[in-house]
Design a protein around this motif. Structure first.
Motif, PDB file in Angstrom:
ATOM      1  N   VAL A 261       0.779  -1.038   0.113  1.00  0.00           N
ATOM      2  CA  VAL A 261       0.072   0.016  -0.043  1.00  0.00           C
ATOM      3  C   VAL A 261       0.886   1.220  -0.104  1.00  0.00           C
ATOM      4  CG1 VAL A 261      -1.842   1.217   1.323  1.00  0.00           C
ATOM      5  CG2 VAL A 261      -1.669  -1.110   1.439  1.00  0.00           C
TER       6      VAL A 261
ATOM      7  N   GLU B  77       2.187   1.907  -3.432  1.00  0.00           N
ATOM      8  CA  GLU B  77       1.084   2.291  -4.288  1.00  0.00           C
ATOM      9  C   GLU B  77       0.983   3.923  -4.030  1.00  0.00           C
ATOM     10  OE1 GLU B  77      -1.579  -0.657  -5.117  1.00  0.00           O
ATOM     11  OE2 GLU B  77      -2.432   0.414  -6.903  1.00  0.00           O
ATOM     12  N   VAL B  78       0.760   4.211  -2.921  1.00  0.00           N
ATOM     13  CA  VAL B  78       0.666   5.362  -2.450  1.00  0.00           C
ATOM     14  C   VAL B  78       1.673   6.533  -3.026  1.00  0.00           C
ATOM     15  CG1 VAL B  78       0.304   6.998  -0.450  1.00  0.00           C
ATOM     16  CG2 VAL B  78      -0.972   4.891  -0.634  1.00  0.00           C
TER      17      VAL B  78
ATOM     18  N   MET C 152       1.727   6.848  -6.564  1.00  0.00           N
ATOM     19  CA  MET C 152       0.691   7.678  -7.374  1.00  0.00           C
ATOM     20  C   MET C 152       0.951   9.058  -6.926  1.00  0.00           C
ATOM     21  SD  MET C 152      -0.979   5.358  -9.000  1.00  0.00           S
ATOM     22  CE  MET C 152      -2.746   6.127  -9.189  1.00  0.00           C
TER      23      MET C 152
ATOM     24  N   LEU D 156      -5.901   8.611  -5.511  1.00  0.00           N
ATOM     25  CA  LEU D 156      -5.308   7.542  -5.980  1.00  0.00           C
ATOM     26  C   LEU D 156      -6.224   6.708  -7.049  1.00  0.00           C
ATOM     27  CD1 LEU D 156      -4.281   5.584  -2.797  1.00  0.00           C
ATOM     28  CD2 LEU D 156      -2.657   7.068  -4.267  1.00  0.00           C
ATOM     29  N   ARG D 157      -6.330   7.451  -8.300  1.00  0.00           N
ATOM     30  CA  ARG D 157      -7.163   6.777  -9.014  1.00  0.00           C
ATOM     31  C   ARG D 157      -6.615   5.624  -9.846  1.00  0.00           C
ATOM     32  NH1 ARG D 157      -7.814  11.877  -9.979  1.00  0.00           N
ATOM     33  NH2 ARG D 157      -9.913  12.929  -9.616  1.00  0.00           N
ATOM     34  N   SER D 158      -7.551   4.726 -10.610  1.00  0.00           N
ATOM     35  CA  SER D 158      -7.111   3.485 -10.894  1.00  0.00           C
ATOM     36  C   SER D 158      -5.962   2.739 -10.275  1.00  0.00           C
ATOM     37  CB  SER D 158      -6.109   3.904 -12.440  1.00  0.00           C
ATOM     38  OG  SER D 158      -5.103   4.474 -12.084  1.00  0.00           O
ATOM     39  N   THR D 159      -6.240   2.707  -8.933  1.00  0.00           N
ATOM     40  CA  THR D 159      -5.376   1.671  -8.229  1.00  0.00           C
ATOM     41  C   THR D 159      -6.552   0.576  -7.672  1.00  0.00           C
ATOM     42  OG1 THR D 159      -5.825   2.347  -6.134  1.00  0.00           O
ATOM     43  CG2 THR D 159      -3.997   3.432  -7.410  1.00  0.00           C
ATOM     44  N   ASN D 160      -6.014  -0.581  -6.998  1.00  0.00           N
ATOM     45  CA  ASN D 160      -7.070  -1.580  -6.686  1.00  0.00           C
ATOM     46  C   ASN D 160      -6.934  -1.739  -5.325  1.00  0.00           C
ATOM     47  OD1 ASN D 160      -4.342  -2.385  -6.486  1.00  0.00           O
ATOM     48  ND2 ASN D 160      -4.502  -3.868  -8.284  1.00  0.00           N
ATOM     49  N   ILE D 161      -6.752  -0.381  -4.542  1.00  0.00           N
ATOM     50  CA  ILE D 161      -6.541  -0.189  -3.215  1.00  0.00           C
ATOM     51  C   ILE D 161      -8.123   0.134  -2.833  1.00  0.00           C
ATOM     52  CG2 ILE D 161      -5.671   1.116  -1.284  1.00  0.00           C
ATOM     53  CD1 ILE D 161      -3.204   1.414  -2.607  1.00  0.00           C
TER      54      ILE D 161
ATOM     55  N   HIS E  99       4.981  -2.439  -6.752  1.00  0.00           N
ATOM     56  CA  HIS E  99       4.565  -1.703  -5.428  1.00  0.00           C
ATOM     57  C   HIS E  99       5.159  -2.372  -4.405  1.00  0.00           C
ATOM     58  CE1 HIS E  99       1.898   0.644  -7.805  1.00  0.00           C
ATOM     59  NE2 HIS E  99       0.969  -0.328  -7.896  1.00  0.00           N
TER      60      HIS E  99
END
Lengths: 426, 426
Positions: free
Chosen positions: B45, B48-49, B52, B75-80, B132
């Protein structure tokens, strides 16, 4: 038959192949006895001709000098060419005399050897998988019972120049397989083969040795005593008539019988060009499972095994259990791997919790056995949220893995459990 | 930044990350230095953060207590999921203070360690394959040159409780790979790891050690001197800030860096649950080639290697050549196997002519070195036609393999050639 005194021949055949045989059965057996000496082992043309015409007719055909054309006319639906017949006849002619066959039968009678043919009840049908390369007859010495054990046998083969390691592994393997109900097949050579037979006998198991020469002349001579014991408790088998000498060619052909006779073949130690690789390839061509035992890469005696494993042709096997997995006996479920997955983590190895719960691992990492720590402190140290830490501590408290004191949490010292068969630490 | 004296922080960052950095570059590096301490290694996470939002904004976001909703909005287009963010914030908050970062930077400066971020020229891009889960920053000590050698590096890992066999094989492997132009990556642990670094240094090769704690505190302490030499001639790397302690969790995460940094990973000795199996699985999940060295099945120190080989997940490797084959260097053709196929037959092994011409083998079998034999006799003995025997004898005469005398043919004694690397006979 070759215009010999039929009575003498019939008597001989009855002695080595069965007292109650009728005339045609005797002819069949005499013919195959002759064929086993006229053609070299693995002569596919001989196999096909005998299969199509029957051994006696095939023999008469050669004696009567049938032309290739006549052969082809009689051998319908085979893929043999006139040229093959011509070449084959040229191979067989020089050996076409009855003398050696009579001598072989007399010798067999003297040594109490038996002549066996495919029509016998006791014929080991696993050899028929060799098709036209199947033996035309078998000359055997030993206990009848042995022939019934092929359907639950495993071949253990390997280098003659075996190392102490190889012999140790062979001993463990043979004993372990006998315990699991398998018979041990091998080639009676020095090194791995000899150890396989010896260990099987020591475990009161059944063992069968295939020779590259006649069963009346044990080879190697250094294994006279061993082969004698195999005759007493198991069986010594050859497709060559008594009196035949072992040759390189016959060793290679003998290997195909070892591969075909057993359910699976295990190569325990083999140099880069060991004959046991030849046995392994025979087994593979018969779609029989093959296993190879790895060894020190510093020992050339394992080069052949590693070669097989690298070519992904065979399965890497490290124990009798893994060998048995290659050929499970009916009603025998797959053996469990030697170390079950749910094995305790070796607490001495701090990189060793790969498969344990990550949260638990991280909380354990953050705990001390001596100084009590607050949940918040543990959270900071472990990089987990206080919530997760509290939840985990609760679980661990139930497992008795942690203690809660006034000033915080401490972990109980883990028992340093060792993997079941651990002889060293990972 | 945390309302600290910016000048002091900037000065520190310039010292450990580059004297010519501008303000935004300094912010980037300080933020990543902070993140490397706030999040535990392998925190997807955080990865990814940071990816982004950029490290500084991501840090500010946590400090400013953004709600999960605001995060998700940015955070667009993430799977979080919101839940992931919530949990992550709960993990990060307890560590959210600038103190440790400043201390880490000061400590790094004191030890001459460097802070590296993905935007650096020298950043080892192979680590980015971790996505990530890639490290947010690297703390390094050693020669700049080391970072350029990852693209031709192989990891040698294995048991800490290594055997003499394992250490010997590691020494040969590291030296052999260095000779072939590879850098050696490992984890500086006792046993295999230590030997890999030592042998690489002894061969004047490049070697890199990934630690599970800060590069200012060498672990294990027994390898202080070795790690000091690695700093002098190679590089010691950690994704954790100076001052961090190694933990089980960090060892497991450190393993992913070893797997990602190198072209291929070789497990030389590993117990059934060794951490090096974890490294192997990281490499496999990155589709990096993995090799395992077999060993005696009687040694638990090789159980893990045999497990990997049995599961057909990895390649069985027995030499530096075979290890190099897993990751050929550009312009480097596949190494030849140690024993070429056209190796001479070992004449001492009578089952050993598996691959040689069968007709030749059979004629040789029928010949004697002493007593001359006629072609006809040889035909009978070999089971070949006289024609084939004559033709073969002709060929063999040209090769000088046979002699023709008045009374017939004799074979010349074969030279007992040995396979190149033969240390025992098969």
């Amino acid at each position: 038959m070759f215009g010999l005194k039929e009575a003498e021949v019939a008597e001989l055949v009855r002695t080595v192949a069965g007292s109650d045989l009728d005339r045609s059965e005797i002819e069949e057996r005499f013919a195959r006895a002759a064929w086993s000496g006229i053609s070299e082992p693995g002569d596919g043309v001989a196999g096909e001709v005998v299969a199509m015409l029957g051994a006696p007719t095939a023999l008469t055909a050669v004696i009567d000098r049938w032309t290739p054309e006549v052969f082809l006319d009689r051998l319908r639906s085979t893929n043999i060419m006139a040229d093959d017949i011509e070449k084959a006849l040229a191979r067989w002619m020089p050996r076409l005399e009855s003398g050696p066959t009579i001598v072989a039968l007399r010798q067999a009678a003297r040594f109490g050897a038996r002549l066996r043919v495919p029509s016998d009840e006791s014929w080991p049908t696993s050899l028929d998988d060799l098709g036209h390369f199947a033996p035309l007859a078998l000359w055997t010495r030993g206990t009848e019972h042995a022939l019934e054990t092929f359907h639950r046998s495993i071949s253990l083969v390997g280098a003659r120049a075996a190392t102490g390691y190889g012999e140790h592994v062979t001993m463990e393997a043979a004993a372990g397989l006998v315990d699991r109900g398998y018979a041990i097949v091998s080639g009676a050579a020095y090194g791995i083969d000899g150890m396989a037979h010896r260990a099987a006998l020591a475990s009161h198991g059944m063992t069968v040795a295939f020779l590259a020469g006649g069963v009346d002349r044990f080879y190697p001579s250094g294994h006279d005593a061993l082969l004698g014991r195999i005759v007493d408790h198991g069986m010594v088998i050859s497709e060559l008539p008594c009196g035949s000498q072992p040759t390189r060619w016959r060793f290679l052909q003998r290997n195909r019988l070892i591969a075909a006779a057993s359910l699976a073949t295990i190569v325990i130690e083999a140099g880069w060009r060991s004959g046991s690789l030849n046995t392994a390839h025979h087994a593979l061509s018969l779609s029989r499972p093959v296993g190879a035992v790895p060894g020190p890469v510093t020992s050339a005696a394992s080069d052949g095994c590693h070669k097989l494993i690298r070519e992904s042709l065979v399965t890497c096997v490290t124990s009798a259990d893994e060998m048995a997995e290659l050929a499970p006996l009916s009603g025998q479920s797959r053996m469990p791997a030697e170390q079950p997955a749910e094995q305790p983590v070796d607490a001495r190895d701090d990189t060793d919790s790969a498969s344990s719960n990550p949260t638990t691992a991280r909380v354990v990492d953050a705990l001390s056995a001596r100084s009590p720590r607050e949940a918040g402190d543990i959270a900071t140290r472990s990089g987990l949220s206080i919530g997760d830490v509290r939840a985990e501590l609760g679980r661990m408290l139930l497992d008795g893995a942690v203690r809660e004191a006034e000033r915080g949490w401490t972990k109980r010292a883990e028992p340093a459990q060792k993997p079941r068969q651990s002889r060293a630490s990972g």
